[in-house]
Design an enzyme around this catalytic site. Sequence first.
Site: not given
Length: 164
Positions: A145, A30-31, A155, A91, A69
């Site tokens: 999420h 994740d970023g 995250d 994601d 990302e």
Amino acid sequence: MPRPRSGALLTPEQVLERHHDGPKSGVFTDGACEGNPGPGGWGFVWVESDRIRAQKHGSDPATTNNRMELTALIEAYRALPEDSRETVFSDSELCVKTINEWAAAWERRGWKRKTGPIPNLELVRTLSDLARAHPHVELRWIRAHDGSRWNEYVDALAASYLLE
């Protein structure tokens, strides 16, 4: 970024206490970015049977969400042996489609797309090379999420630069 109802950021450890759903093995990336552009962070976690095998995260004081990302994916691929048979989860639907659907055609056209320049081309090329060097690694999209334990964890890892 993972926030409880109070609005405060969750640490990766707090995420593990609260979330238990989702895949139990794979590499999750994740970023995050506060503003776009703005300060950002990235992270990945490699999990086997719900246990952390490796993780890494970093930050950049002036970046974009897409750059973070892509950086998370690049660092995740670099951590894997070339003969790995893992699933890498992101994601970022844009990043997944970039590698799984578009990069090969862009490369055939001299790293150009029909609609103009490729944003973050140096990162896209690096990630494309790494994906090709890991032929048994599958890159898959995962919904953000939604309570998936390791996606929420990474995250929080990516956003941890905000807690420092």
